[in-house]
Design an enzyme around this catalytic site. Structure first.
Site, PDB file in Angstrom:
ATOM      1  N   ASP A 101       9.379   2.519   1.378  1.00 34.43           N
ATOM      2  CA  ASP A 101       8.306   3.222   1.720  1.00 34.43           C
ATOM      3  C   ASP A 101       8.195   2.907   3.240  1.00 34.43           C
ATOM      4  OD1 ASP A 101       5.755   4.102   2.700  1.00 34.43           O
ATOM      5  OD2 ASP A 101       4.785   3.253   0.820  1.00 34.43           O
ATOM      6  N   PHE A 148       0.906  -1.205   0.116  1.00 35.38           N
ATOM      7  CA  PHE A 148       0.048   0.149   0.020  1.00 35.38           C
ATOM      8  C   PHE A 148       0.912   1.277  -0.050  1.00 35.38           C
ATOM      9  CE2 PHE A 148      -2.376   3.625   1.822  1.00 35.38           C
ATOM     10  CZ  PHE A 148      -3.708   3.346   1.166  1.00 35.38           C
ATOM     11  N   LYS A 171       3.190   9.853   8.520  1.00 35.01           N
ATOM     12  CA  LYS A 171       2.663   9.326   9.732  1.00 35.01           C
ATOM     13  C   LYS A 171       3.091   9.855  11.053  1.00 35.01           C
ATOM     14  CE  LYS A 171       0.025   5.186   7.724  1.00 35.01           C
ATOM     15  NZ  LYS A 171      -1.233   5.696   8.066  1.00 35.01           N
TER      16      LYS A 171
HETATM   17  C1  PLP Z   1       3.193   2.165   3.783  1.00 39.51           C
HETATM   18  C2  PLP Z   1       2.200   3.388   3.443  1.00 39.51           C
HETATM   19  N1  PLP Z   1       2.599   4.356   2.596  1.00 39.51           N
HETATM   20  C3  PLP Z   1       1.815   5.273   2.128  1.00 39.51           C
HETATM   21  C4  PLP Z   1       0.731   5.549   2.785  1.00 39.51           C
HETATM   22  C5  PLP Z   1      -0.285   6.636   2.414  1.00 39.51           C
HETATM   23  O1  PLP Z   1      -0.063   7.569   3.479  1.00 39.51           O
HETATM   24  P1  PLP Z   1      -1.003   9.008   3.385  1.00 39.51           P
HETATM   25  O2  PLP Z   1      -2.320   8.020   4.095  1.00 39.51           O
HETATM   26  O3  PLP Z   1      -0.542   9.974   4.659  1.00 39.51           O
HETATM   27  O4  PLP Z   1      -1.227   9.435   2.255  1.00 39.51           O
HETATM   28  C6  PLP Z   1       0.426   4.827   3.883  1.00 39.51           C
HETATM   29  C7  PLP Z   1      -1.103   4.981   4.757  1.00 39.51           C
HETATM   30  O5  PLP Z   1      -1.604   3.993   5.305  1.00 39.51           O
HETATM   31  C8  PLP Z   1       1.035   3.680   4.190  1.00 39.51           C
HETATM   32  O6  PLP Z   1       0.895   2.754   5.107  1.00 39.51           O
END
Ligand code: PLP
Length: 384
Positions: free
Chosen positions: A207, A122, A236
């Site tokens: 990520d 994700f 986050k």
């Molecule tokens: C691993 C990862 N990357 C990207 C995102 C996207 O982040 P945002 O919701 O701040 O756009 C998330 C959100 O859950 C995530 O867990």
């Protein structure tokens, strides 16, 4: 009709305040918050240092834009990149935005288009990050998708070797897939990825939006693997509840993000940067990180008796990002736990994710594990 779009399946309780790991609803009922706002409230709710930072900064300067020099951004960038393979930071407002920056930088720096990503990953909901995401349900109805993403099974070296070709700009991955089920990368797979990146000249984007900023017991989760990233994305936990994201990259890549190539109005706003600096000054402390590891040990010890229950298949994850894997759906247990005073969040269909604030106490870890055990036992009684 609600005046809000109904794009969230919201739970019905209305949280009005929080302190540390405990939040209260409008009726004064307390809950242990083992969601941390989905891995965001790294120092707990209303941490005194963050409150103070925000108060002081809010009386000085809220916003000035990236038209001007920012020593505060410079300092935060230095803190985030110190003793890592990375040299520079770009600041934005969310995880998806950080990943958009990473995708753009990887393509521009290599002149290639393909980004190889993994099933169950994700990366966010914006068009590029959505296309990178390895879950069909996230993409349905939003096509045509941004092209040139190649998605392969996680922890499968053969599939990866077939996918990475001359046209490949980067491999993009989470060291622990958060939303996809708390799936941890295998050490041998991490080694294979690194070898492939080195031999093919392919960039490695990690990520760390969910795993970063101490969540797994080190500053970044990649530090516990053989991986050497060219780009790391964060959000986050970085702001501890204040919206901020960041993309970190190597010096070699920095020339490809010159003036006018990329930007955002709010990114690295003085309020966000001040709060993030306070968060990382706390979290990057070696003693604090060691405590996160110790808390993992306590939580695992407390959760171990769950493994004797027929409903529970196993435990997964690292640090304070643990998953209790069930044979059945996680959602009904999560709902019942909420009624029993414990807030949790599912990951994938059958994993209960535990993401307490990194400041959680040993007592709270014990209480949460006890509530979860009672909830699973109670649920199986109702079913039988
Ligand atoms: C691993 C990862 N990357 C990207 C995102 C996207 O982040 P945002 O919701 O701040 O756009 C998330 C959100 O859950 C995530 O867990």
């Amino acid at each position: 009709m609600s005046a809000l779009f109904q794009n969230y399946a919201r739970r019905s309780i209305h949280i009005t305040e929080g302190k540390g790991t405990v939040v209260k609803d409008e009726n004064g009922k307390s809950y242990l918050d083992f969601t941390s706002g989905i891995a965001v409230v790294s120092l707990g709710h209303a941490h005194p240092s963050i409150v103070k930072t925000l108060q002081v900064q809010s009386e000085k300067l809220w916003h000035i834009s990236n038209l001007f020099e920012s020593p505060a951004q410079e300092k935060l960038a230095e803190t985030l990149t110190a003793d890592t393979p990375l040299d520079c930071a770009f600041f934005c407002n969310s995880g998806a935005e950080a990943n958009e920056a990473a995708i753009k930088l990887a393509r521009k720096a290599t002149g290639k288009h393909v980004i190889v990503t993994f099933e169950q990953s994700f990366h966010g909901r914006t068009t590029g990050a959505m296309a990178a995401t390895g879950q069909d349900k996230v993409k349905q109805g939003f096509g045509p998708l941004m092209p040139e993403f190649r998605t392969v099974p996680f922890n499968d070296t053969e599939a990866l070797k077939h996918a990475v070709k001359e046209d490949t700009a980067a491999i993009m991955l989470e060291v622990i897939q958060g939303e996809g089920g708390v799936n941890v990368i295998q050490e041998s797979f991490a080694r294979d990825i690194q070898e492939l990146c080195d031999s093919m000249g392919v960039l490695l984007i990690i990520d760390e939006v969910q795993t970063g900023i101490g969540r797994t017991g080190t500053r970044y989760a990649f530090e516990q693997t053989p991986l050497v990233p060219d780009i790391v994305t964060l959000a986050k936990g970085l702001g501890g509840g204040f919206p901020i994201g960041s993309m970190l990259g190597t010096e070699r890549l920095s020339t490809h993000f010159g003036p006018g190539t990329h930007g955002t109005t709010f990114g690295g706003n003085p309020l966000a940067v001040a709060v993030a600096q306070t968060v990382v000054d706390h979290v990057f402390d070696a003693v604090f990180l060691q405590e996160v590891k110790e808390k993992e040990r306590v939580l695992r010890e407390q959760l171990a008796p769950l493994l004797d229950l027929p409903e529970v298949k196993g435990l997964t994850g690292k640090g304070l990002m643990l998953g209790v894997v069930l044979h059945d759906e996680a959602a009904p247990i999560v709902q019942q736990a909420e009624e029993n005073g414990l807030l949790l969040v599912p990951a994938g269909p059958n994993v209960i994710r535990m993401l307490p604030p990194l400041t959680v106490t040993e007592q709270e870890l014990k209480e949460a594990a006890a509530i979860l055990k009672q909830t699973i036992l109670g649920h199986s009684k109702v079913k039988s």
